[in-house]
Write an enzyme that holds these catalytic residues in place. Structure first.
Site, PDB file in Angstrom:
ATOM      1  N   MET A  90      62.711  16.480  37.614  1.00  0.00           N
ATOM      2  CA  MET A  90      62.473  17.781  36.868  1.00  0.00           C
ATOM      3  C   MET A  90      61.525  17.978  35.658  1.00  0.00           C
ATOM      4  O   MET A  90      61.043  17.608  34.525  1.00  0.00           O
ATOM      5  CB  MET A  90      63.943  17.108  35.845  1.00  0.00           C
ATOM      6  CG  MET A  90      64.785  18.357  36.765  1.00  0.00           C
ATOM      7  SD  MET A  90      66.338  18.121  35.445  1.00  0.00           S
ATOM      8  CE  MET A  90      66.853  16.021  36.360  1.00  0.00           C
ATOM      9  N   MET A 112      71.218  23.809  42.097  1.00  0.00           N
ATOM     10  CA  MET A 112      72.003  22.731  40.001  1.00  0.00           C
ATOM     11  C   MET A 112      72.765  24.227  40.163  1.00  0.00           C
ATOM     12  O   MET A 112      72.685  25.211  40.095  1.00  0.00           O
ATOM     13  CB  MET A 112      70.763  23.110  39.576  1.00  0.00           C
ATOM     14  CG  MET A 112      69.001  22.133  39.152  1.00  0.00           C
ATOM     15  SD  MET A 112      69.728  20.863  39.076  1.00  0.00           S
ATOM     16  CE  MET A 112      70.847  20.334  37.976  1.00  0.00           C
ATOM     17  N   ASP A 138      67.150  10.794  37.806  1.00  0.00           N
ATOM     18  CA  ASP A 138      67.180  11.642  36.309  1.00  0.00           C
ATOM     19  C   ASP A 138      65.346  12.060  36.171  1.00  0.00           C
ATOM     20  O   ASP A 138      65.509  11.378  34.979  1.00  0.00           O
ATOM     21  CB  ASP A 138      67.921  12.406  35.904  1.00  0.00           C
ATOM     22  CG  ASP A 138      69.613  13.458  36.725  1.00  0.00           C
ATOM     23  OD1 ASP A 138      68.501  14.019  37.476  1.00  0.00           O
ATOM     24  OD2 ASP A 138      70.235  12.802  36.716  1.00  0.00           O
ATOM     25  N   MET A 166      62.554  13.434  34.220  1.00  0.00           N
ATOM     26  CA  MET A 166      62.332  14.131  33.098  1.00  0.00           C
ATOM     27  C   MET A 166      61.112  14.167  32.411  1.00  0.00           C
ATOM     28  O   MET A 166      60.813  13.119  31.804  1.00  0.00           O
ATOM     29  CB  MET A 166      63.490  14.780  31.911  1.00  0.00           C
ATOM     30  CG  MET A 166      64.806  14.695  32.642  1.00  0.00           C
ATOM     31  SD  MET A 166      66.317  14.870  31.349  1.00  0.00           S
ATOM     32  CE  MET A 166      67.759  15.199  32.659  1.00  0.00           C
ATOM     33  N   ASP A 201      74.686  19.260  41.637  1.00  0.00           N
ATOM     34  CA  ASP A 201      74.373  19.495  40.750  1.00  0.00           C
ATOM     35  C   ASP A 201      74.334  19.448  39.332  1.00  0.00           C
ATOM     36  O   ASP A 201      73.997  20.588  39.246  1.00  0.00           O
ATOM     37  CB  ASP A 201      72.636  18.085  40.450  1.00  0.00           C
ATOM     38  CG  ASP A 201      72.564  17.515  39.737  1.00  0.00           C
ATOM     39  OD1 ASP A 201      73.170  16.771  38.473  1.00  0.00           O
ATOM     40  OD2 ASP A 201      71.079  17.104  39.341  1.00  0.00           O
ATOM     41  N   SER A 241      74.741  10.045  38.704  1.00  0.00           N
ATOM     42  CA  SER A 241      72.971  10.345  37.835  1.00  0.00           C
ATOM     43  C   SER A 241      73.311   9.252  37.006  1.00  0.00           C
ATOM     44  O   SER A 241      74.526   9.200  35.470  1.00  0.00           O
ATOM     45  CB  SER A 241      73.882  11.838  37.916  1.00  0.00           C
ATOM     46  OG  SER A 241      72.145  11.554  36.727  1.00  0.00           O
ATOM     47  N   HIS A 248      65.450  12.950  41.464  1.00  0.00           N
ATOM     48  CA  HIS A 248      64.910  14.356  40.975  1.00  0.00           C
ATOM     49  C   HIS A 248      64.238  14.899  39.455  1.00  0.00           C
ATOM     50  O   HIS A 248      64.548  14.460  38.904  1.00  0.00           O
ATOM     51  CB  HIS A 248      66.933  14.589  41.181  1.00  0.00           C
ATOM     52  CG  HIS A 248      66.919  16.345  39.949  1.00  0.00           C
ATOM     53  ND1 HIS A 248      68.112  16.877  39.359  1.00  0.00           N
ATOM     54  CD2 HIS A 248      66.265  17.579  39.986  1.00  0.00           C
ATOM     55  CE1 HIS A 248      67.833  18.125  38.707  1.00  0.00           C
ATOM     56  NE2 HIS A 248      66.565  18.596  39.838  1.00  0.00           N
ATOM     57  N   HIS A 268      71.632   9.092  42.656  1.00  0.00           N
ATOM     58  CA  HIS A 268      71.117   9.974  41.707  1.00  0.00           C
ATOM     59  C   HIS A 268      69.949   9.587  40.081  1.00  0.00           C
ATOM     60  O   HIS A 268      69.898   9.132  39.295  1.00  0.00           O
ATOM     61  CB  HIS A 268      71.264  10.913  41.149  1.00  0.00           C
ATOM     62  CG  HIS A 268      70.769  12.166  41.184  1.00  0.00           C
ATOM     63  ND1 HIS A 268      69.992  12.995  41.815  1.00  0.00           N
ATOM     64  CD2 HIS A 268      70.485  13.170  39.841  1.00  0.00           C
ATOM     65  CE1 HIS A 268      70.376  14.473  41.247  1.00  0.00           C
ATOM     66  NE2 HIS A 268      70.057  14.218  40.266  1.00  0.00           N
TER      67      HIS A 268
HETATM   68  C1  DX5 Z   1      71.089  16.965  34.988  1.00  0.00           C
HETATM   69  C2  DX5 Z   1      70.946  16.322  35.545  1.00  0.00           C
HETATM   70  C3  DX5 Z   1      71.689  16.073  36.902  1.00  0.00           C
HETATM   71  C4  DX5 Z   1      73.236  15.646  35.143  1.00  0.00           C
HETATM   72  C5  DX5 Z   1      73.985  15.572  35.850  1.00  0.00           C
HETATM   73  O1  DX5 Z   1      69.569  17.496  34.307  1.00  0.00           O
HETATM   74  O2  DX5 Z   1      69.651  17.025  36.725  1.00  0.00           O
HETATM   75  O3  DX5 Z   1      71.674  14.534  37.180  1.00  0.00           O
HETATM   76  O4  DX5 Z   1      72.468  13.983  34.729  1.00  0.00           O
HETATM   77  O5  DX5 Z   1      75.523  15.223  35.133  1.00  0.00           O
HETATM   78  P1  DX5 Z   1      76.914  15.491  35.174  1.00  0.00           P
HETATM   79  O6  DX5 Z   1      77.750  15.850  36.396  1.00  0.00           O
HETATM   80  O7  DX5 Z   1      77.514  14.797  33.528  1.00  0.00           O
HETATM   81  O8  DX5 Z   1      77.153  17.093  34.695  1.00  0.00           O
HETATM   82 ZN    ZN Z   2      69.751  15.774  38.492  1.00  0.00          ZN
END
Ligand code: DX5
Ligand code: ZN
Length: 223
Positions: A71, A140, A38, A40, A178, A11, A69, A36
């Site tokens: 969010m 998750m 993320d 947001m 994740d 990620s 991903h 990956h």
């Molecule tokens: C959380 C993200 C994850 C996050 C995982 O909201 O979706 O992808 O980056 O990070 P670690 O592996 O540090 O928990």
């Molecule tokens: Zn993620």
């Protein structure tokens, strides 16, 4: 269960944003099959990360799968732009889509793989009618929004149940997990039935190439 190919998806949230391209190249060369990403929006989750221009700028650094991903509330609004930016797989939260079936269809029509993500407290029942339509389910194992949180152990039960359901229905669906994954629990998550593991801090906290190699070995190695 174990014949399915296991993939590590580092990620980028935990990467150094000042040299994202290089970091993507490093983990790709060390054995990560998915990257990956993320996204947001400050609404579905409190944080804001990055969007299409950043994804487009790192696209030339690797041919590996860009696993985005979302969010984001109503992520269908950005599906076409994400495709243009270079997303190969778009994963949307069930909790963020008023018309989940339509959004999944839209993603597939654009030529991307479609994933649906569930927050830790969301029951598997919401997948009843959508499971045959998706390529991947993301479970998750922390509440989304931040890296570096602790893995919620009940996720393992959820992974087992979902894998069982997928097998029973004769479907070909990946299970991604994740949040809070590292060398101490990665193997357990795979043994429960997951085949795509996301890791942020466990990869980018320290030597990213070495951490990637170690985790890939752990999740693909013989038990
Ligand atoms: C959380 C993200 C994850 C996050 C995982 O909201 O979706 O992808 O980056 O990070 P670690 O592996 O540090 O928990
Ligand atoms: Zn993620």
């Amino acid at each position: 269960m174990m014949e399915r190919k296991c993939i590590l998806a580092p990620s980028l949230l935990a990467a150094d944003f000042g040299r994202l391209g290089e970091q993507v190249q490093t983990v790709a060369q060390a054995g990560a099959e998915y990257i990956h990403i993320d996204v947001m929006d400050g609404m579905f989750v409190p944080s804001i990360s990055f969007g299409m221009p950043v994804i487009a700028s790192i696209r030339p650094w690797t041919d590996k799968v860009f696993d985005v991903h979302m969010m984001v509330e109503e992520p269908g609004r950005y599906a076409a732009d994400m495709k243009k930016a270079g997303a190969d797989l778009l994963c949307v939260h069930q909790e963020a889509c008023r018309h989940l079936d339509r959004t999944i269809q839209q993603i597939k029509d654009l030529g991307m793989k479609a994933g649906v993500a569930l927050n830790p407290a969301t029951s598997l029942e919401v997948l009843d009618y959508i499971l045959p339509q998706v390529d991947m389910v993301l479970l998750m194992s922390v509440n989304p929004g931040f890296g570096g949180q602790k893995f919620l152990p009940y996720t393992l039960t959820k992974v087992r149940k979902l894998r069982e359901r997928i097998l029973q229905q004769g479907l070909d669906v990946d299970i991604q997990v994740d949040g809070g994954i590292g060398p101490g629990n990665a193997r357990q998550v795979v043994e429960a039935g997951a085949n795509i593991l996301v890791a942020g801090s466990a990869v980018f906290g320290g030597d990213a190439a070495e951490n990637t190699r170690r985790l890939v070995e752990l999740i693909t190695g013989e038990s």
